[in-house]
Design a protein around this motif. Structure first.
Motif, PDB file in Angstrom:
ATOM      1  N   ILE A  89      40.106  38.761  46.574  1.00  0.00           N
ATOM      2  CA  ILE A  89      40.799  37.477  46.683  1.00  0.00           C
ATOM      3  C   ILE A  89      41.525  37.232  45.363  1.00  0.00           C
ATOM      4  CG2 ILE A  89      40.559  35.005  47.093  1.00  0.00           C
ATOM      5  CD1 ILE A  89      37.969  35.586  48.600  1.00  0.00           C
ATOM      6  N   ALA A  90      42.847  37.334  45.399  1.00  0.00           N
ATOM      7  CA  ALA A  90      43.641  37.257  44.174  1.00  0.00           C
ATOM      8  C   ALA A  90      43.629  35.863  43.548  1.00  0.00           C
ATOM      9  CB  ALA A  90      45.081  37.699  44.455  1.00  0.00           C
ATOM     10  N   ASN A  91      43.743  34.838  44.387  1.00  0.00           N
ATOM     11  CA  ASN A  91      43.819  33.471  43.874  1.00  0.00           C
ATOM     12  C   ASN A  91      42.449  33.023  43.372  1.00  0.00           C
ATOM     13  OD1 ASN A  91      43.612  30.350  44.281  1.00  0.00           O
ATOM     14  ND2 ASN A  91      45.805  30.771  44.241  1.00  0.00           N
ATOM     15  N   GLU A  92      42.406  32.609  42.124  1.00  0.00           N
ATOM     16  CA  GLU A  92      41.132  32.248  41.494  1.00  0.00           C
ATOM     17  C   GLU A  92      40.456  31.068  42.185  1.00  0.00           C
ATOM     18  OE1 GLU A  92      39.486  30.734  37.128  1.00  0.00           O
ATOM     19  OE2 GLU A  92      41.443  31.705  37.285  1.00  0.00           O
ATOM     20  N   LYS A  93      41.263  30.054  42.581  1.00  0.00           N
ATOM     21  CA  LYS A  93      40.701  28.867  43.217  1.00  0.00           C
ATOM     22  C   LYS A  93      40.154  29.207  44.613  1.00  0.00           C
ATOM     23  CE  LYS A  93      43.466  25.469  40.711  1.00  0.00           C
ATOM     24  NZ  LYS A  93      44.500  24.421  40.795  1.00  0.00           N
ATOM     25  N   CYS A  94      40.889  30.041  45.343  1.00  0.00           N
ATOM     26  CA  CYS A  94      40.414  30.473  46.664  1.00  0.00           C
ATOM     27  C   CYS A  94      39.134  31.279  46.539  1.00  0.00           C
ATOM     28  CB  CYS A  94      41.488  31.304  47.381  1.00  0.00           C
ATOM     29  SG  CYS A  94      42.891  30.339  47.976  1.00  0.00           S
ATOM     30  N   ARG A  95      39.078  32.102  45.511  1.00  0.00           N
ATOM     31  CA  ARG A  95      37.877  32.909  45.278  1.00  0.00           C
ATOM     32  C   ARG A  95      36.680  32.004  45.003  1.00  0.00           C
ATOM     33  NH1 ARG A  95      40.088  36.135  41.975  1.00  0.00           N
ATOM     34  NH2 ARG A  95      39.382  35.256  39.998  1.00  0.00           N
ATOM     35  N   GLU A  96      36.906  30.950  44.234  1.00  0.00           N
ATOM     36  CA  GLU A  96      35.823  30.006  43.917  1.00  0.00           C
ATOM     37  C   GLU A  96      35.389  29.233  45.165  1.00  0.00           C
ATOM     38  OE1 GLU A  96      34.932  26.408  40.723  1.00  0.00           O
ATOM     39  OE2 GLU A  96      36.564  27.832  40.371  1.00  0.00           O
ATOM     40  N   ILE A  97      36.358  28.878  46.024  1.00  0.00           N
ATOM     41  CA  ILE A  97      36.040  28.184  47.277  1.00  0.00           C
ATOM     42  C   ILE A  97      35.153  29.061  48.144  1.00  0.00           C
ATOM     43  CG2 ILE A  97      37.017  27.387  49.473  1.00  0.00           C
ATOM     44  CD1 ILE A  97      39.448  26.379  47.829  1.00  0.00           C
ATOM     45  N   PHE A  98      35.529  30.333  48.291  1.00  0.00           N
ATOM     46  CA  PHE A  98      34.750  31.255  49.118  1.00  0.00           C
ATOM     47  C   PHE A  98      33.345  31.428  48.567  1.00  0.00           C
ATOM     48  CE2 PHE A  98      38.174  32.037  51.757  1.00  0.00           C
ATOM     49  CZ  PHE A  98      37.930  33.048  52.666  1.00  0.00           C
ATOM     50  N   GLU A  99      33.239  31.521  47.271  1.00  0.00           N
ATOM     51  CA  GLU A  99      31.940  31.777  46.642  1.00  0.00           C
ATOM     52  C   GLU A  99      31.006  30.580  46.769  1.00  0.00           C
ATOM     53  OE1 GLU A  99      30.244  33.650  42.455  1.00  0.00           O
ATOM     54  OE2 GLU A  99      32.266  32.808  42.536  1.00  0.00           O
ATOM     55  N   ASN A 100      31.568  29.357  46.695  1.00  0.00           N
ATOM     56  CA  ASN A 100      30.731  28.164  46.646  1.00  0.00           C
ATOM     57  C   ASN A 100      30.603  27.417  47.964  1.00  0.00           C
ATOM     58  OD1 ASN A 100      30.069  28.056  43.707  1.00  0.00           O
ATOM     59  ND2 ASN A 100      32.273  27.914  43.505  1.00  0.00           N
ATOM     60  N   GLU A 101      31.588  27.560  48.850  1.00  0.00           N
ATOM     61  CA  GLU A 101      31.594  26.740  50.061  1.00  0.00           C
ATOM     62  C   GLU A 101      31.195  27.479  51.331  1.00  0.00           C
ATOM     63  OE1 GLU A 101      31.667  23.683  49.839  1.00  0.00           O
ATOM     64  OE2 GLU A 101      32.403  23.446  47.792  1.00  0.00           O
ATOM     65  N   ILE A 102      31.149  28.802  51.298  1.00  0.00           N
ATOM     66  CA  ILE A 102      30.687  29.552  52.471  1.00  0.00           C
ATOM     67  C   ILE A 102      29.193  29.813  52.333  1.00  0.00           C
ATOM     68  CG2 ILE A 102      30.833  31.713  53.770  1.00  0.00           C
ATOM     69  CD1 ILE A 102      33.765  31.871  53.071  1.00  0.00           C
ATOM     70  N   GLU A 103      28.440  29.262  53.246  1.00  0.00           N
ATOM     71  CA  GLU A 103      26.984  29.461  53.212  1.00  0.00           C
ATOM     72  C   GLU A 103      26.598  30.795  53.840  1.00  0.00           C
ATOM     73  OE1 GLU A 103      23.125  27.462  55.344  1.00  0.00           O
ATOM     74  OE2 GLU A 103      24.678  26.097  54.605  1.00  0.00           O
ATOM     75  N   CYS A 104      27.298  31.154  54.912  1.00  0.00           N
ATOM     76  CA  CYS A 104      26.925  32.368  55.647  1.00  0.00           C
ATOM     77  C   CYS A 104      28.124  32.873  56.444  1.00  0.00           C
ATOM     78  CB  CYS A 104      25.763  32.050  56.579  1.00  0.00           C
ATOM     79  SG  CYS A 104      25.208  33.430  57.597  1.00  0.00           S
TER      80      CYS A 104
END
Length: 217
Positions: free
Chosen positions: A27-42
């Protein structure tokens, strides 16, 4: 393991968890990467719908060309269009993706382009989800005898229709709420006018006049 109940035949079931960490480097976009890491539970690869007879071996089934069905449990209702767009960059093949969050459901889908053309995608907003009911992915009457590609085209059309209906309902609800708020504000303005200092003085004068008239000589 998937939390939703789907009307997809069991022979297409994968039901395999996918580690979010494996996607993050892509995931190139840093903010999108952070969203995926923190907001996806499963994230679960729930089904792989294929043409012809599916194999009983799950790993072989996952390798077959077809329509993948993923389920994502979200901590927060992040834009489903954004999420689907990012997933399309990570999983560049046909898929339908179900987003579940706090008792609500949203559906997205991606169809890769052909001959260098861009792909197509669509996603609904969240709407209340009754966990006791089946989530209809297959339409057994319409999809009977159809190829995976034809089923996906029908699903894309259905999701677009659902998106429009949900948008209309939410816009209408917002309009009603705004209308109610404006009515309350108008009532408050009227009350403020009715009980202004000038009006209170007039009320006092009228009250004094009435008292004088009622005095017994």
């Amino acid at each position: 393991m998937s939390e939703g109940k789907y009307n997809i035949p069991k022979q297409y079931k994968v039901d395999m968890g996918m580690p979010i960490e494996a996607f993050l480097p892509n995931i190139a976009n840093e903010k999108c990467r952070e969203i995926f890491e923190n907001e996806i539970e499963c994230l679960t690869w729930s089904f792989q719908i294929t043409d012809g007879e599916p194999t009983s071996n799950v790993y072989e089934l996952m390798k077959k060309k077809g329509l993948s069905v993923f389920e994502v449990i979200m901590n927060t209702e992040i834009s489903t269009e954004l999420m689907t767009e990012v997933f399309a960059g990570l999983i560049p093949k046909r898929f339908v993706i179900l987003y579940l969050c706090n008792g609500e459901l949203a559906i997205g889908t991606y169809m890769p382009g052909e001959n260098g053309k861009g792909g197509k995608m669509c996603a609904t907003d969240y709407y209340p989800y009754d966990s006791s009911r089946m989530i209809d992915i297959i339409d057994f009457k319409q999809d009977c005898g159809k190829s995976v590609e034809e089923i996906h085209i029908r699903l894309m059309s259905t999701i677009r229709q659902q998106k429009r209906i949900i948008m209309i309902e939410k816009a209408f609800e917002k309009m009603k709420n705004l209308s109610g708020s404006k009515s309350e504000e108008k009532n408050e303005e009227n009350m403020a006018y009715d009980f202004s200092e000038e009006n209170l003085d007039k009320i006092r004068e009228d009250a004094e006049y009435v008292k004088e008239q009622l005095k017994v000589n």
